[in-house]
Design a protein around this motif. Sequence first.
Motif, PDB file in Angstrom:
ATOM      1  N   ASP A   1      31.862 -21.097 -49.676  1.00 19.61           N
ATOM      2  CA  ASP A   1      32.501 -20.049 -49.796  1.00 19.61           C
ATOM      3  C   ASP A   1      31.839 -18.729 -50.652  1.00 19.61           C
ATOM      4  O   ASP A   1      31.588 -18.737 -51.676  1.00 19.61           O
ATOM      5  N   GLY A   2      31.125 -18.031 -49.884  1.00 16.71           N
ATOM      6  CA  GLY A   2      30.626 -16.742 -50.340  1.00 16.71           C
ATOM      7  C   GLY A   2      29.357 -16.267 -49.707  1.00 16.71           C
ATOM      8  O   GLY A   2      29.020 -15.649 -48.881  1.00 16.71           O
ATOM      9  N   PRO A   3      28.224 -17.286 -50.269  1.00 19.97           N
ATOM     10  CA  PRO A   3      26.928 -17.263 -49.704  1.00 19.97           C
ATOM     11  C   PRO A   3      26.810 -17.348 -48.329  1.00 19.97           C
ATOM     12  O   PRO A   3      27.788 -18.116 -47.602  1.00 19.97           O
ATOM     13  N   ALA A   4      25.952 -16.828 -47.441  1.00 21.59           N
ATOM     14  CA  ALA A   4      25.631 -16.729 -46.072  1.00 21.59           C
ATOM     15  C   ALA A   4      24.680 -17.870 -45.771  1.00 21.59           C
ATOM     16  O   ALA A   4      23.678 -18.032 -46.465  1.00 21.59           O
ATOM     17  N   VAL A   5      24.965 -18.793 -44.832  1.00 20.01           N
ATOM     18  CA  VAL A   5      24.142 -20.025 -44.670  1.00 20.01           C
ATOM     19  C   VAL A   5      23.118 -19.412 -43.470  1.00 20.01           C
ATOM     20  O   VAL A   5      23.134 -18.513 -42.521  1.00 20.01           O
ATOM     21  N   ARG A   6      21.685 -19.780 -43.740  1.00 15.81           N
ATOM     22  CA  ARG A   6      20.591 -19.058 -43.121  1.00 15.81           C
ATOM     23  C   ARG A   6      20.087 -20.267 -42.082  1.00 15.81           C
ATOM     24  O   ARG A   6      19.536 -20.065 -40.959  1.00 15.81           O
ATOM     25  N   SER A   7      20.170 -21.635 -42.589  1.00 17.71           N
ATOM     26  CA  SER A   7      19.382 -22.798 -41.811  1.00 17.71           C
ATOM     27  C   SER A   7      20.122 -24.057 -42.098  1.00 17.71           C
ATOM     28  O   SER A   7      20.445 -23.972 -43.318  1.00 17.71           O
ATOM     29  N   VAL A   8      20.091 -24.893 -41.177  1.00 14.42           N
ATOM     30  CA  VAL A   8      20.794 -26.078 -41.564  1.00 14.42           C
ATOM     31  C   VAL A   8      19.857 -27.051 -40.811  1.00 14.42           C
ATOM     32  O   VAL A   8      19.586 -26.969 -39.515  1.00 14.42           O
ATOM     33  N   THR A   9      19.593 -28.291 -41.041  1.00 16.03           N
ATOM     34  CA  THR A   9      18.788 -29.488 -40.702  1.00 16.03           C
ATOM     35  C   THR A   9      19.664 -30.756 -40.995  1.00 16.03           C
ATOM     36  O   THR A   9      20.198 -30.658 -42.034  1.00 16.03           O
ATOM     37  N   VAL A  10      19.611 -31.626 -40.022  1.00 15.34           N
ATOM     38  CA  VAL A  10      20.023 -33.023 -40.157  1.00 15.34           C
ATOM     39  C   VAL A  10      18.980 -33.946 -40.198  1.00 15.34           C
ATOM     40  O   VAL A  10      18.308 -33.856 -39.002  1.00 15.34           O
ATOM     41  N   ASP A  11      18.574 -34.628 -41.029  1.00 15.90           N
ATOM     42  CA  ASP A  11      17.198 -35.706 -41.039  1.00 15.90           C
ATOM     43  C   ASP A  11      16.053 -34.765 -40.527  1.00 15.90           C
ATOM     44  O   ASP A  11      15.257 -35.362 -39.493  1.00 15.90           O
ATOM     45  N   SER A  12      16.026 -33.731 -41.107  1.00 13.30           N
ATOM     46  CA  SER A  12      14.627 -32.531 -40.897  1.00 13.30           C
ATOM     47  C   SER A  12      14.831 -32.190 -39.378  1.00 13.30           C
ATOM     48  O   SER A  12      13.754 -31.539 -38.767  1.00 13.30           O
ATOM     49  N   GLU A  13      15.779 -32.036 -38.783  1.00 11.15           N
ATOM     50  CA  GLU A  13      15.954 -31.870 -37.115  1.00 11.15           C
ATOM     51  C   GLU A  13      16.807 -30.634 -37.306  1.00 11.15           C
ATOM     52  O   GLU A  13      17.985 -30.843 -37.600  1.00 11.15           O
ATOM     53  N   ALA A  14      16.608 -29.679 -36.682  1.00 11.16           N
ATOM     54  CA  ALA A  14      17.351 -28.282 -36.647  1.00 11.16           C
ATOM     55  C   ALA A  14      18.844 -28.831 -35.752  1.00 11.16           C
ATOM     56  O   ALA A  14      18.771 -29.599 -34.854  1.00 11.16           O
ATOM     57  N   VAL A  15      19.816 -28.380 -36.319  1.00 19.45           N
ATOM     58  CA  VAL A  15      21.017 -28.548 -35.712  1.00 19.45           C
ATOM     59  C   VAL A  15      21.164 -27.903 -34.372  1.00 19.45           C
ATOM     60  O   VAL A  15      20.651 -26.806 -33.947  1.00 19.45           O
TER      61      VAL A  15
ATOM     62  N   SER B   1      32.226 -24.964 -54.237  1.00 20.85           N
ATOM     63  CA  SER B   1      31.792 -24.482 -52.990  1.00 20.85           C
ATOM     64  C   SER B   1      31.485 -22.746 -53.147  1.00 20.85           C
ATOM     65  O   SER B   1      31.052 -22.362 -52.142  1.00 20.85           O
ATOM     66  N   ALA B   2      31.700 -22.361 -54.234  1.00 22.18           N
ATOM     67  CA  ALA B   2      31.299 -20.924 -54.460  1.00 22.18           C
ATOM     68  C   ALA B   2      29.734 -20.904 -54.584  1.00 22.18           C
ATOM     69  O   ALA B   2      29.170 -19.824 -54.397  1.00 22.18           O
ATOM     70  N   TRP B   3      28.980 -21.783 -54.902  1.00 18.31           N
ATOM     71  CA  TRP B   3      27.539 -21.978 -55.117  1.00 18.31           C
ATOM     72  C   TRP B   3      26.554 -22.727 -54.410  1.00 18.31           C
ATOM     73  O   TRP B   3      25.665 -23.047 -54.615  1.00 18.31           O
ATOM     74  N   PHE B   4      27.533 -23.949 -53.977  1.00 21.42           N
ATOM     75  CA  PHE B   4      26.657 -24.916 -53.118  1.00 21.42           C
ATOM     76  C   PHE B   4      27.471 -25.617 -52.016  1.00 21.42           C
ATOM     77  O   PHE B   4      28.754 -25.880 -52.154  1.00 21.42           O
ATOM     78  N   PRO B   5      26.818 -26.055 -51.000  1.00 22.84           N
ATOM     79  CA  PRO B   5      27.649 -26.716 -49.908  1.00 22.84           C
ATOM     80  C   PRO B   5      28.133 -28.012 -50.561  1.00 22.84           C
ATOM     81  O   PRO B   5      27.301 -28.777 -50.974  1.00 22.84           O
ATOM     82  N   VAL B   6      29.442 -28.367 -50.267  1.00 27.57           N
ATOM     83  CA  VAL B   6      30.096 -29.630 -50.916  1.00 27.57           C
ATOM     84  C   VAL B   6      31.101 -30.287 -50.145  1.00 27.57           C
ATOM     85  O   VAL B   6      31.706 -29.487 -49.306  1.00 27.57           O
ATOM     86  N   HIS B   7      31.403 -31.727 -50.285  1.00 24.61           N
ATOM     87  CA  HIS B   7      32.591 -32.216 -49.816  1.00 24.61           C
ATOM     88  C   HIS B   7      33.521 -32.046 -50.690  1.00 24.61           C
ATOM     89  O   HIS B   7      33.924 -33.076 -51.420  1.00 24.61           O
ATOM     90  N   GLU B   8      34.167 -30.841 -50.686  1.00 18.03           N
ATOM     91  CA  GLU B   8      35.232 -30.581 -51.820  1.00 18.03           C
ATOM     92  C   GLU B   8      36.670 -31.108 -51.565  1.00 18.03           C
ATOM     93  O   GLU B   8      36.831 -30.872 -50.520  1.00 18.03           O
ATOM     94  N   GLY B   9      37.168 -31.286 -52.627  1.00 18.01           N
ATOM     95  CA  GLY B   9      38.481 -31.919 -52.588  1.00 18.01           C
ATOM     96  C   GLY B   9      38.668 -33.182 -51.601  1.00 18.01           C
ATOM     97  O   GLY B   9      39.949 -33.522 -51.280  1.00 18.01           O
ATOM     98  N   ALA B  10      37.633 -33.870 -51.618  1.00 20.65           N
ATOM     99  CA  ALA B  10      37.725 -35.144 -50.873  1.00 20.65           C
ATOM    100  C   ALA B  10      37.761 -36.526 -51.539  1.00 20.65           C
ATOM    101  O   ALA B  10      37.600 -37.617 -50.887  1.00 20.65           O
ATOM    102  N   ARG B  11      37.896 -36.245 -53.119  1.00 20.47           N
ATOM    103  CA  ARG B  11      37.912 -37.525 -53.734  1.00 20.47           C
ATOM    104  C   ARG B  11      36.662 -38.353 -53.422  1.00 20.47           C
ATOM    105  O   ARG B  11      36.834 -39.505 -52.967  1.00 20.47           O
TER     106      ARG B  11
END
Length: 466
Positions: free
Chosen positions: A91-105, A160-170
Amino acid sequence: MELIRGRRTGPAVVAIVLAGVVAGASAGVGAGAATAAGTAGAADVEAGASLDVVGYDVDLGYQPDTGTLQGVTTVGATATEALDSFTLQLDGPAVRSVTVDSEAVESFSQTGEKGLVIVPATPIGSGDRFRVRVEYDGTPGPGWMPTTSGGATAMIGSSSAWFPVHEGARDRASFVLAATVPDGWSAVSIGREGRQLREAGATTFRWTEPDVDPDHIAVTIDHLTIDRSELADGTPVVDAYAPGLQDATEPLADRLPEVLGFLSGRFGPYPFDAAGNVFVQVDDDGPATAPQTRPVYLGAGNEQYMTLHPVVHEQAHQWYGVSVTPRGPEDTCLSECFAEYATWLWDEERDGVDLDARYRDLVEANRGDDTFWAELYRPGWTPQINLYSKGPVALHALRRQVGDEAFEELLRTWPQEHRGEYVTWPQLESFAEQGTGQDLAGFFRAWFRSAGVPSDEYLWPGDLAP
């Protein structure tokens, strides 16, 4: 968490304080104090969740002059079902890139308030382990609070304000942080401190914690004075002070070994392998919070925080609220009621306060206050401010109902037997009945599940009657 003492608090402040707890919601400190039990990321993921996070590796750069950050976070996880897509929170920062197991999504999108929806190029099979790498930058989201000295501190429940997270998931996981800040600034987080890396114009501060609910992660960046020491068993202690606060708050931090020794004598061995305090100034009404291992006092410039009560309360959360975490909002009394009663126990042992007299005074003073006597537990319900007022009164009544010996055994065994777990209030009721051998259904109904003044049978147990 600590509500503001001795003054009225507005609803916004109360909401922040309660949200921090419900999000996701020993005779001395002996040698070999254990970390929270359980394998990181294992055992108690939210029902229906599609992934089980094993660990977060956060590489963060923060610029206090602009209030912006650049981050790269790697999330290690196991799929609990076949995944064509999955969601993290940012929440807040803009995502620039994402990979899963080093492969672009195939795609990623930021939706709603904080959803980061990721579609991997190759579907992930149930039971597969995978690693998600997210690059992002920008202004942190809500819960990232500026300090009066130009830095910032992250509230618990706002990862989630400062890193991507599995938030509120216990979903407990390991946490590693490398935070790079300009010269003259420091970054203090949870867990054990690692080796600092100094480069031209900047320093990287490293912190690790092996098993933590992501809603109990925090970081403070400021012109901090940092003191390092050890408990008697070698547990490292890090205390940090924002400018202008050390003289007033260092005497409180210096008593941390005494406080933890007292609490471990009541609740069992300290549950983590690092400790400390962080004192910063946010505004005149800033509450205190209890991240894992290292509470943060956000209004430490106020006289209300110049006593040991907030320190005892927040450190008590390391047992009640952090190591043993309320499963839902309605279970918050498992955190706040017990942490506040810890300050009563401190007053009784250290200052000789007559808690029976305190109890009687509070009962009589609040007889006509419906807010005070509201329920402390109701399924599907958001807790009220009376957790901090009626809560300890109800626990003192329970103490007199079952007797000192049984109550002390309950206080000690509950956090030891449920360490690293997400728990509910009904579990505590059953635990108390089993441990004491008493039928407490009527008592719990009168004090915790009902509104209004309890009948005399439960209002004046033991020798409490005036």
